[in-house]
Design a protein around this motif. Structure first.
Motif, mmCIF file in Angstrom:
data_model
loop_
_atom_site.group_PDB
_atom_site.id
_atom_site.type_symbol
_atom_site.label_atom_id
_atom_site.label_comp_id
_atom_site.label_asym_id
_atom_site.label_seq_id
_atom_site.Cartn_x
_atom_site.Cartn_y
_atom_site.Cartn_z
ATOM 1 N N THR A 114 0.834 -1.197 0.000
ATOM 2 C CA THR A 114 0.000 0.000 0.000
ATOM 3 C C THR A 114 0.869 1.247 0.000
ATOM 4 N N ASP A 115 0.287 2.334 -0.438
ATOM 5 C CA ASP A 115 0.878 3.651 -0.230
ATOM 6 C C ASP A 115 -0.051 4.395 0.723
ATOM 7 N N CYS A 116 0.205 5.679 0.961
ATOM 8 C CA CYS A 116 -0.601 6.388 1.964
ATOM 9 C C CYS A 116 -2.068 6.493 1.549
ATOM 10 N N LEU A 117 -2.328 6.736 0.276
ATOM 11 C CA LEU A 117 -3.709 6.778 -0.194
ATOM 12 C C LEU A 117 -4.345 5.404 -0.112
ATOM 13 N N GLY A 118 -3.587 4.381 -0.456
ATOM 14 C CA GLY A 118 -4.101 3.013 -0.384
ATOM 15 C C GLY A 118 -4.495 2.615 1.023
ATOM 16 N N LEU A 119 -3.763 3.093 2.011
ATOM 17 C CA LEU A 119 -4.110 2.825 3.403
ATOM 18 C C LEU A 119 -5.478 3.405 3.729
ATOM 19 N N ILE A 120 -5.714 4.649 3.369
ATOM 20 C CA ILE A 120 -7.006 5.295 3.643
ATOM 21 C C ILE A 120 -8.111 4.603 2.849
ATOM 22 N N ARG A 121 -7.830 4.242 1.619
ATOM 23 C CA ARG A 121 -8.814 3.508 0.810
ATOM 24 C C ARG A 121 -9.162 2.177 1.453
ATOM 25 N N GLY A 122 -8.147 1.477 1.965
ATOM 26 C CA GLY A 122 -8.402 0.188 2.609
ATOM 27 C C GLY A 122 -9.234 0.323 3.869
ATOM 28 N N ILE A 123 -8.968 1.359 4.647
ATOM 29 C CA ILE A 123 -9.783 1.599 5.844
ATOM 30 C C ILE A 123 -11.220 1.895 5.414
ATOM 31 N N TRP A 124 -11.383 2.723 4.397
ATOM 32 C CA TRP A 124 -12.728 3.045 3.895
ATOM 33 C C TRP A 124 -13.475 1.764 3.511
ATOM 34 N N ARG A 125 -12.821 0.893 2.757
ATOM 35 C CA ARG A 125 -13.493 -0.348 2.329
ATOM 36 C C ARG A 125 -13.912 -1.185 3.531
ATOM 37 N N SER A 126 -13.090 -1.228 4.570
ATOM 38 C CA SER A 126 -13.447 -1.986 5.774
ATOM 39 C C SER A 126 -14.654 -1.384 6.479
ATOM 40 N N LEU A 127 -14.747 -0.059 6.478
ATOM 41 C CA LEU A 127 -15.854 0.614 7.163
ATOM 42 C C LEU A 127 -17.144 0.637 6.359
ATOM 43 N N TYR A 128 -17.014 0.881 5.040
ATOM 44 C CA TYR A 128 -18.201 1.179 4.232
ATOM 45 C C TYR A 128 -18.423 0.262 3.041
ATOM 46 N N GLY A 129 -17.441 -0.542 2.680
ATOM 47 C CA GLY A 129 -17.567 -1.346 1.468
ATOM 48 C C GLY A 129 -16.944 -0.612 0.296
ATOM 49 N N GLU A 130 -17.725 -0.346 -0.712
ATOM 50 C CA GLU A 130 -17.228 0.276 -1.939
ATOM 51 C C GLU A 130 -16.658 1.671 -1.679
ATOM 52 N N GLU A 131 -15.565 1.977 -2.359
ATOM 53 C CA GLU A 131 -14.933 3.291 -2.231
ATOM 54 C C GLU A 131 -15.815 4.357 -2.880
ATOM 55 N N PRO A 132 -15.781 5.598 -2.360
ATOM 56 C CA PRO A 132 -16.647 6.644 -2.906
ATOM 57 C C PRO A 132 -16.212 7.127 -4.286
ATOM 58 N N GLU A 133 -14.931 6.980 -4.610
ATOM 59 C CA GLU A 133 -14.396 7.387 -5.906
ATOM 60 C C GLU A 133 -13.321 6.389 -6.321
ATOM 61 N N THR A 134 -13.114 6.274 -7.605
ATOM 62 C CA THR A 134 -12.017 5.465 -8.108
ATOM 63 C C THR A 134 -10.788 6.349 -8.208
ATOM 64 N N ALA A 135 -9.723 5.925 -7.566
ATOM 65 C CA ALA A 135 -8.483 6.700 -7.633
ATOM 66 C C ALA A 135 -7.891 6.565 -9.032
ATOM 67 N N PRO A 136 -7.572 7.688 -9.667
ATOM 68 C CA PRO A 136 -6.956 7.602 -10.992
ATOM 69 C C PRO A 136 -5.505 7.143 -10.864
ATOM 70 N N PRO A 137 -4.929 6.636 -11.935
ATOM 71 C CA PRO A 137 -3.503 6.304 -11.886
ATOM 72 C C PRO A 137 -2.701 7.563 -11.553
ATOM 73 N N TYR A 138 -1.621 7.393 -10.803
ATOM 74 C CA TYR A 138 -0.785 8.533 -10.450
ATOM 75 C C TYR A 138 0.659 8.082 -10.330
ATOM 76 N N THR A 139 1.554 8.984 -10.705
ATOM 77 C CA THR A 139 2.983 8.702 -10.642
ATOM 78 C C THR A 139 3.510 9.134 -9.277
ATOM 79 N N PRO A 140 4.691 8.692 -8.886
ATOM 80 C CA PRO A 140 5.247 9.142 -7.608
ATOM 81 C C PRO A 140 5.415 10.656 -7.512
ATOM 82 N N ASP A 141 5.604 11.324 -8.650
ATOM 83 C CA ASP A 141 5.788 12.779 -8.618
ATOM 84 C C ASP A 141 4.573 13.530 -9.173
#
Length: 146
Positions: free
Chosen positions: A33-60
């Motif tokens: 995971t990265d930092c966004l992935g951590l928050i997304r994973g917590i969201w899925r545990s709490l609510y199920g489906e994520e509210p938005e699909t994260a677009p692809p992103y580069t490290p910079d």
């Protein structure tokens, strides 16, 4: 967890990600995971489906676009808080004038849980380095006090 919408549930979920290796764009507990992935994973545990699909992103991505993409997504999906409490999502700006680029969860008044670049999900002291970079705090929706 008896009620998935409590700060205690957020913290228990976040703590279950500790030692998950850092992997850019990933969000799989125990795998990567990265930092966004951590928050997304917590969201899925709490609510199920994520509210938005994260677009692809580069490290910079933040340096390339100069846009407050991460902060704006937090504003759309989470509830702003004046004084962060344990279980809140913290948003960080890593350099003056740069867009926000890092997220963590306040795990104690002096600690944060976050995906540490190049390492893993860790619990760190909320030292002046992080406090200076903290720009906003958000609660997960429908959190109950416990």
């Amino acid at each position: 967890m008896s009620d998935p919408h409590t700060r205690r549930a957020v913290l228990a979920c976040a703590q279950s990600w500790i030692d998950t290796p850092y992997r850019h764009q990933a969000s799989v507990r125990g795998v990567g995971t990265d930092c966004l992935g951590l928050i997304r994973g917590i969201w899925r545990s709490l609510y199920g489906e994520e509210p938005e699909t994260a677009p692809p992103y580069t490290p910079d991505w933040a340096e390339e676009t100069g846009e407050e993409t991460l902060l704006m997504a937090a504003q759309r999906c989470l509830i702003p808080t004046e004084a962060p409490m344990c279980g809140d999502v913290l948003v960080f700006r890593m350099a003056d004038g740069a867009p926000c680029k890092h997220l963590g969860v306040l795990s104690a008044p002096d600690r944060i849980l976050h995906a540490y670049w190049g390492k893993a999900v860790v619990e760190s002291h909320f030292v002046p380095f992080w406090r200076r970079r903290h720009v906003a705090s958000f609660a997960f929706p429908t959190l109950l006090q416990d």
